[in-house]
Enzyme design. Structure first.
Site, PDB file in Angstrom:
ATOM      1  N   HIS A 107       0.800  -1.226   0.000  1.00 55.49           N
ATOM      2  CA  HIS A 107       0.000   0.000   0.000  1.00 55.49           C
ATOM      3  C   HIS A 107       0.834   1.277   0.000  1.00 55.49           C
ATOM      4  CE1 HIS A 107      -3.542  -2.331   0.135  1.00 55.49           C
ATOM      5  NE2 HIS A 107      -3.605  -2.549   1.442  1.00 55.49           N
ATOM      6  N   HIS A 178      -9.690   2.315   0.395  1.00 54.97           N
ATOM      7  CA  HIS A 178      -9.523   1.153   1.266  1.00 54.97           C
ATOM      8  C   HIS A 178     -10.542   1.174   2.408  1.00 54.97           C
ATOM      9  CE1 HIS A 178      -7.401  -1.917   3.668  1.00 54.97           C
ATOM     10  NE2 HIS A 178      -6.711  -2.196   2.587  1.00 54.97           N
ATOM     11  N   GLU A 303     -11.449  -3.637  -3.022  1.00 56.26           N
ATOM     12  CA  GLU A 303     -10.509  -2.622  -3.490  1.00 56.26           C
ATOM     13  C   GLU A 303     -10.293  -2.736  -5.001  1.00 56.26           C
ATOM     14  OE1 GLU A 303      -6.920  -3.207  -1.003  1.00 56.26           O
ATOM     15  OE2 GLU A 303      -8.273  -4.460   0.194  1.00 56.26           O
TER      16      GLU A 303
END
Length: 341
Positions: A107, A178, A303
């Site tokens: 991420h 997210h 996502e």
């Protein structure tokens, strides 16, 4: 969401960053939705439908600085995982922080976009736009990247997120929201049950198998005959999910439905629409580790994104962005009730 003086306009301070800069919050209302967005991480802090919370959100904005597992944030520069934090581009090798157990880049790194303070550039009653500039070399990535995120209420029960980016050097980009969803949240927003009784359908004929480190093996495998066949509504139960489902080979111009979620004990349906070629289903198994009072599997993530570890798999759709090009991704969350389906 907590009450606010209706005469208040524009983002208001709700906390401070470690450097003393203010964390601002803006709110949107309309078409059955109540939305709160933070400058920190461009976080979707609240998403209420018909007065009921649909996502995990923290009352204390400082929890988002270091403690939350990207709850509601825009993650990047590259969402999901890059194996070993390494990739090569135009003959140059790049090493990124290995912020997941010392083995993978996750991420965008420990100080990815989710923990940066964005700037509100446009604010209206039904939409806001935030911007962030990532400098060349930030978290090890090449190129200065200008990013914009627009949250807009576009119709009954519908929140649309538009993500764009431009660069001054070839780089890799993969952005997503997210948020953690639970359709049976009580009014205080604290989950009282797991997502085991949620029912999900994902419009994918293939998925990406992963190794023990949750890195794609490079195979694009059919879902038929496996537990990953979610083409028909399927109770999540105790199945573990942290996998990318393939919904296309490339990013398309306008979002199409990619996932649908219902839950026992709720009359709400969530439909996720997206332009990205994959959608990651994560069951929230690690939520308890954040130390925020959430139980494991008390919410799930959907996502929309590029294929995980795409820079290391020539057979995957490219996640490279070059100067003169514009990265664009659209995600929409559409909520309906049983009587409105």
């Amino acid at each position: 969401m907590s009450p606010r003086d209706p005469s208040t306009r524009g983002p208001v301070p709700v906390g401070t960053m470690p450097d003393g800069s203010p964390i601002l919050e803006a709110r949107l209302e309309g078409d059955g939705l109540g939305v709160a967005i933070l400058s920190l991480g461009a976080v979707l802090r609240r998403l209420d439908f018909q007065g009921r919370p649909m996502v995990l959100g923290r009352d204390d904005p400082h929890d988002y600085v270091a403690r939350t597992p990207q709850c509601g944030a825009i993650v990047g520069r590259f969402a999901n995982r890059i194996a070993g934090g390494r990739f090569s581009l135009d003959g140059t090798a790049y090493q990124l922080p290995r912020n997941e157990a010392g083995r993978a880049h996750l991420h965008g790194g420990a100080e990815g976009f989710s923990r940066r303070n964005w700037t509100f550039t446009e604010v209206g009653p039904r939409s806001v736009t935030l911007a962030y500039r990532a400098e060349d070399g930030e978290e090890g990535y090449p190129g200065a990247l200008g990013v914009a995120c627009t949250y807009a209420i576009t119709g009954p029960g519908t929140l649309r997120i538009t993500l764009t980016a431009t660069t001054d050097k070839p780089t890799v980009v993969n952005l997503t929201n997210h948020s953690y969803f639970n359709l049976t949240l009580p009014p205080d927003g604290v989950p009282a049950s797991t997502i085991d009784d949620h029912v999900i359908a994902i419009a994918a004929e293939s998925y990406l198998p992963v190794d023990e480190g949750l890195i794609p093996t490079g195979e694009v495998a059919p879902v038929a005959g496996t537990r990953f066949d979610l083409r028909r509504p399927t109770r999540i139960g105790t199945h573990a999910f942290d996998h990318a489902f393939v919904v296309g080979r490339e990013t398309i111009a306008e979002p199409r439905p990619v996932a649908r979620v219902t839950a026992a004990g709720s009359d709400v349906t969530l439909t996720v629409l997206a332009t990205a070629p994959a959608v990651q289903l994560y069951d929230g198994a690690q939520l308890a580790r954040a130390g925020l009072g959430y139980a494991a599997r008390s919410a799930l993530c959907l996502e929309p994104e590029a294929y995980p570890d795409a820079p290391n798999h020539p057979g995957f759709p490219s996640a490279v962005l070059c100067p003169g090009e514009t990265y664009r991704q659209i995600i929409a969350y559409r909520f309906t009730t049983e009587t409105a389906r």
